[in-house]
Write an enzyme that holds these catalytic residues in place. Structure first.
Site, PDB file in Angstrom:
ATOM      1  N   ALA A  38      33.110  33.651  33.228  1.00  0.00           N
ATOM      2  CA  ALA A  38      34.493  33.641  33.735  1.00  0.00           C
ATOM      3  C   ALA A  38      34.455  33.618  35.256  1.00  0.00           C
ATOM      4  O   ALA A  38      34.307  34.667  35.885  1.00  0.00           O
ATOM      5  CB  ALA A  38      35.269  34.853  33.221  1.00  0.00           C
ATOM      6  N   GLY A  39      34.571  32.428  35.817  1.00  0.00           N
ATOM      7  CA  GLY A  39      34.604  32.291  37.268  1.00  0.00           C
ATOM      8  C   GLY A  39      36.026  32.098  37.722  1.00  0.00           C
ATOM      9  O   GLY A  39      36.794  33.049  37.886  1.00  0.00           O
ATOM     10  N   SER A  40      36.424  30.835  37.874  1.00  0.00           N
ATOM     11  CA  SER A  40      37.797  30.541  38.297  1.00  0.00           C
ATOM     12  C   SER A  40      38.803  30.815  37.182  1.00  0.00           C
ATOM     13  O   SER A  40      39.965  31.095  37.444  1.00  0.00           O
ATOM     14  CB  SER A  40      37.898  29.071  38.736  1.00  0.00           C
ATOM     15  OG  SER A  40      37.049  28.826  39.835  1.00  0.00           O
ATOM     16  N   GLU A  83      36.426  33.853  46.958  1.00  0.00           N
ATOM     17  CA  GLU A  83      37.883  34.129  47.034  1.00  0.00           C
ATOM     18  C   GLU A  83      38.703  32.923  46.586  1.00  0.00           C
ATOM     19  O   GLU A  83      39.783  32.649  47.126  1.00  0.00           O
ATOM     20  CB  GLU A  83      38.286  34.543  48.457  1.00  0.00           C
ATOM     21  CG  GLU A  83      37.708  35.867  48.896  1.00  0.00           C
ATOM     22  CD  GLU A  83      38.074  36.993  47.958  1.00  0.00           C
ATOM     23  OE1 GLU A  83      39.255  37.351  47.885  1.00  0.00           O
ATOM     24  OE2 GLU A  83      37.165  37.514  47.295  1.00  0.00           O
TER      25      GLU A  83
END
Length: 425
Positions: A151-153, A402
């Protein structure tokens, strides 16, 4: 009349920060880059008293909100007069420290992203409680844990769980987080804190995601891996493993309310406000690196007799001079966007669009500027004798963390065109 002058108090602060950047950071920049994970002790010792004062100001503001803007009767606070100058001071400090060395800046003993999450999603009581530890004692760090191996973006794929044990009134957290800035410093080497995003209901997607404060030395937290990176090598970046980590019920950020209505809390939406504050900070860091590369390139080319004559048209300039002008233009444009997002935040206005715009543009600009610096300076720019190649390596992370450039482009497009997340992916 609009006044663009920086307040004298902030100018004085900038002079002190500049001294730290020049005297404590730049001289050891190459050494720390070559010896990854070595702690910048001089930098930490010099900045800790200063950051303590900054945190005390944050606590004072939180206490004022708690007391009804300081009137002591608990009523709703009146709208503050003028902008929050502390926000401008922080952004300018980040830019200057990143000019000194971006990796060392990320080792700043400060609540950092963890503190931003507490301020964005926490109640005034929580802000005072969790930030108070940064106002005393030995240096401490804050961190924020969001990204997971799967689960990145796409945060809806988050699999780290938080289950309420009603018998003990504690949350039990299990899972793994990766690429955590200051994770080791915050949880393993100090009595800091890490804000961990976890789901209380995996089937609910984003609606089930909440943010929890895990404090330093909490049993069950372990360092799974310490990353070796392309740039910002002085920075502490780790993977964290959470094995039945127990935290108090009140460490759930936000107004918890009755347990049975917990899943109705704004949760994910509230926590996402963290990025509205952190993205201009990342942009400011990118601008510090960009300015370092631009100034150094101008200085070295001046030694060779190359200076821009701004009275000439573009077509009368050499290719090198045109590149220098383009470097300046990209730097100034991205910096102005960063200051705009900062100003809105300081005035208490929503800055989601501008935060993403500044983050996207700054990441793109610093990557291009530092690469162009290496190109214009030739073999010496590519060598380890100068810091140019290091700045190029440090720069790229600003395009990634971020929220990647692509994610921020989507946010900007959705905001301008009025599309929802489902309509524009």
């Amino acid at each position: 009349m609009i006044n663009f002058e920086i307040p004298e108090s902030i100018q004085n602060q900038n002079q002190m920060v500049k001294m730290v950047a020049e005297q404590a950071m730049r001289p050891v920049s190459r050494e720390l880059d070559e010896n990854e994970h070595q702690r910048p002790k001089m930098f930490v010792d010099m900045t800790w008293p200063f950051t303590q004062q900054m945190v005390k100001q944050q606590m004072k503001a939180a206490q004022a909100r708690l007391n009804g803007n300081g009137n002591g009767n608990g009523s709703a606070p009146a709208k503050a007069k003028g902008p929050d100058k502390a926000i401008l001071a922080l952004i300018l400090m980040i830019e200057q420290l990143s000019w000194g060395d971006a990796g060392q800046y990320l080792c700043l003993p400060h609540p950092m992203l963890g503190g931003a999450a507490v301020s964005a999603a926490g109640t005034p009581e929580q802000q005072i409680r969790f930030l108070s530890k940064f106002a005393e004692g030995d240096p401490k760090w804050g961190a924020m844990a969001i990204t997971e191996p799967g689960a990145g973006s796409d945060n809806s794929s988050m699999r780290t769980t938080a289950v309420l044990d009603e018998a003990t009134n504690e949350w039990i957290i299990n899972g793994e987080k990766i690429f955590i800035t200051n994770g080791k410093l915050a949880l393993d080497e100090s009595d800091g804190l890490c804000v961990v995003w976890a789901t209380v209901d995996p089937d609910a997607g984003r609606k089930g995601i909440k943010s929890f404060v895990v404090e330093g030395h909490t049993p069950g937290v372990s360092i799974a891996k310490q990353e070796h990176k392309l740039g910002i090598r002085a920075s502490d970046t780790v993977a964290l493993h959470f094995d039945n980590v127990r935290v108090p019920y009140d460490n759930l950020l936000g107004s918890a309310g009755p347990k049975e209505t917990e899943k109705k809390d704004k949760g994910f939406a509230g926590a996402m406000k963290t990025f509205d504050a952190s993205r201009p900070a990342v942009a400011a860091s990118a601008m510090g690196i960009a300015r370092a590369a631009l100034e150094f390139t101008q200085e070295k080319l001046k030694e060779e007799g190359i200076e821009i004559d701004y009275t000439k048209s573009k077509f009368e300039l050499t290719a090198v001079e045109r590149d220098l002008i383009e470097m300046e233009a990209r730097y100034k444009g991205a910096w102005l966007l960063t200051l705009r997002a900062t100003a809105q935040m300081a005035h208490g206005e929503s800055n989601r669009l501008e935060a993403s715009m500044s983050k996207y543009r700054a990441g793109e600009a610093v990557t291009w500027i530092t690469q162009k610096a290496v190109e214009l300076l030739g073999p010496m720019g590519y060598s380890r004798e100068w810091l140019t190649e290091k700045w190029m390596r440090d720069a790229k992370i600003n395009d990634i963390y971020e929220g990647t450039k692509q994610i921020n482009q989507l946010i900007v497009a959705r905001s301008i065109l009025g599309y929802t997340r489902r309509e524009l992916k």
